[in-house]
Motif scaffolding. Structure first.
Motif, mmCIF file in Angstrom:
data_model
loop_
_atom_site.group_PDB
_atom_site.id
_atom_site.type_symbol
_atom_site.label_atom_id
_atom_site.label_comp_id
_atom_site.label_asym_id
_atom_site.label_seq_id
_atom_site.Cartn_x
_atom_site.Cartn_y
_atom_site.Cartn_z
ATOM 1 N N LYS A 13 0.823 -1.211 0.000
ATOM 2 C CA LYS A 13 0.000 0.000 0.000
ATOM 3 C C LYS A 13 0.857 1.262 0.000
ATOM 4 O O LYS A 13 0.500 2.267 -0.615
ATOM 5 C CB LYS A 13 -0.931 0.002 1.206
ATOM 6 N N ALA A 14 1.994 1.212 0.662
ATOM 7 C CA ALA A 14 2.866 2.384 0.771
ATOM 8 C C ALA A 14 3.385 2.854 -0.581
ATOM 9 O O ALA A 14 3.762 4.019 -0.725
ATOM 10 C CB ALA A 14 4.025 2.083 1.718
ATOM 11 N N THR A 15 3.384 1.975 -1.579
ATOM 12 C CA THR A 15 3.859 2.387 -2.907
ATOM 13 C C THR A 15 2.988 3.484 -3.494
ATOM 14 O O THR A 15 3.470 4.303 -4.267
ATOM 15 C CB THR A 15 3.898 1.201 -3.896
ATOM 16 N N GLY A 16 1.719 3.529 -3.124
ATOM 17 C CA GLY A 16 0.806 4.511 -3.687
ATOM 18 C C GLY A 16 0.480 5.676 -2.788
ATOM 19 O O GLY A 16 -0.330 6.531 -3.154
ATOM 20 N N ASP A 21 6.465 11.678 1.665
ATOM 21 C CA ASP A 21 7.778 12.036 1.122
ATOM 22 C C ASP A 21 8.835 10.996 1.471
ATOM 23 O O ASP A 21 9.789 10.801 0.731
ATOM 24 C CB ASP A 21 8.231 13.391 1.669
ATOM 25 N N ALA A 22 8.671 10.367 2.636
ATOM 26 C CA ALA A 22 9.639 9.367 3.087
ATOM 27 C C ALA A 22 8.900 8.215 3.746
ATOM 28 O O ALA A 22 7.837 8.403 4.339
ATOM 29 C CB ALA A 22 10.627 9.987 4.077
ATOM 30 N N PRO A 53 8.899 5.343 -6.219
ATOM 31 C CA PRO A 53 9.592 6.466 -6.867
ATOM 32 C C PRO A 53 9.340 7.781 -6.137
ATOM 33 O O PRO A 53 8.232 8.061 -5.686
ATOM 34 C CB PRO A 53 9.000 6.497 -8.269
ATOM 35 N N GLY A 54 10.398 8.560 -6.022
ATOM 36 C CA GLY A 54 10.292 9.866 -5.406
ATOM 37 C C GLY A 54 10.202 9.853 -3.895
ATOM 38 O O GLY A 54 10.054 10.902 -3.278
ATOM 39 N N ALA A 56 10.996 -5.710 -1.011
ATOM 40 C CA ALA A 56 10.200 -4.536 -1.391
ATOM 41 C C ALA A 56 11.094 -3.441 -1.961
ATOM 42 O O ALA A 56 10.755 -2.821 -2.979
ATOM 43 C CB ALA A 56 9.425 -4.019 -0.180
ATOM 44 N N ILE A 57 12.233 -3.217 -1.338
ATOM 45 C CA ILE A 57 13.142 -2.180 -1.825
ATOM 46 C C ILE A 57 13.711 -2.576 -3.177
ATOM 47 O O ILE A 57 13.765 -1.767 -4.110
ATOM 48 C CB ILE A 57 14.259 -1.894 -0.810
#
Length: 101
Positions: free
Chosen positions: A21-24, A28-29, A60-61, A53-54
């Motif tokens: 879920k954190a991908t979307g 910022d960090a 991105p970003g 995952a990494i």
């Protein structure tokens, strides 16, 4: 160089759904956490999930930080070894108690 961050999100390394879920999310960090939210019996699998995952990308970003277990724990050496070989931007070491740490 100072880079202001509007939002930083802790993501439990043992929770694959949260990692996905954190991908979307518009943070910022991301702090991919191997410490407090991970039960002792899940430390190795959480470490592997964070590494996967990494390496898979999808963030991105976002600044990626790995929060390892404390220096006095049995897991920190393996955590640091994984972090050193990952594409993470930083490592967060918790519970620093003195300058010698």
């Amino acid at each position: 160089m100072f880079c202001p961050r509007r939002s930083v999100l802790y993501v439990p390394g043992a929770n694959q759904r949260a990692l996905d879920k954190a991908t979307g999310l518009a943070a910022d960090a991301l702090i991919l956490d191997l410490e407090d939210p991970v039960a002792p019996g899940d430390k190795a699998s959480a470490r592997a999930a964070v590494a996967a995952a990494i390496s898979a990308g999808g963030y991105p970003g976002k600044e990626l930080v790995i929060r390892v277990n404390g220096l006095a724990t049995e897991w920190v050496v393996e955590d640091l070894a994984m972090a050193a070989h990952s594409a993470a931007d930083a490592v967060l070491v918790p519970k620093i108690g003195s300058p010698s740490d």
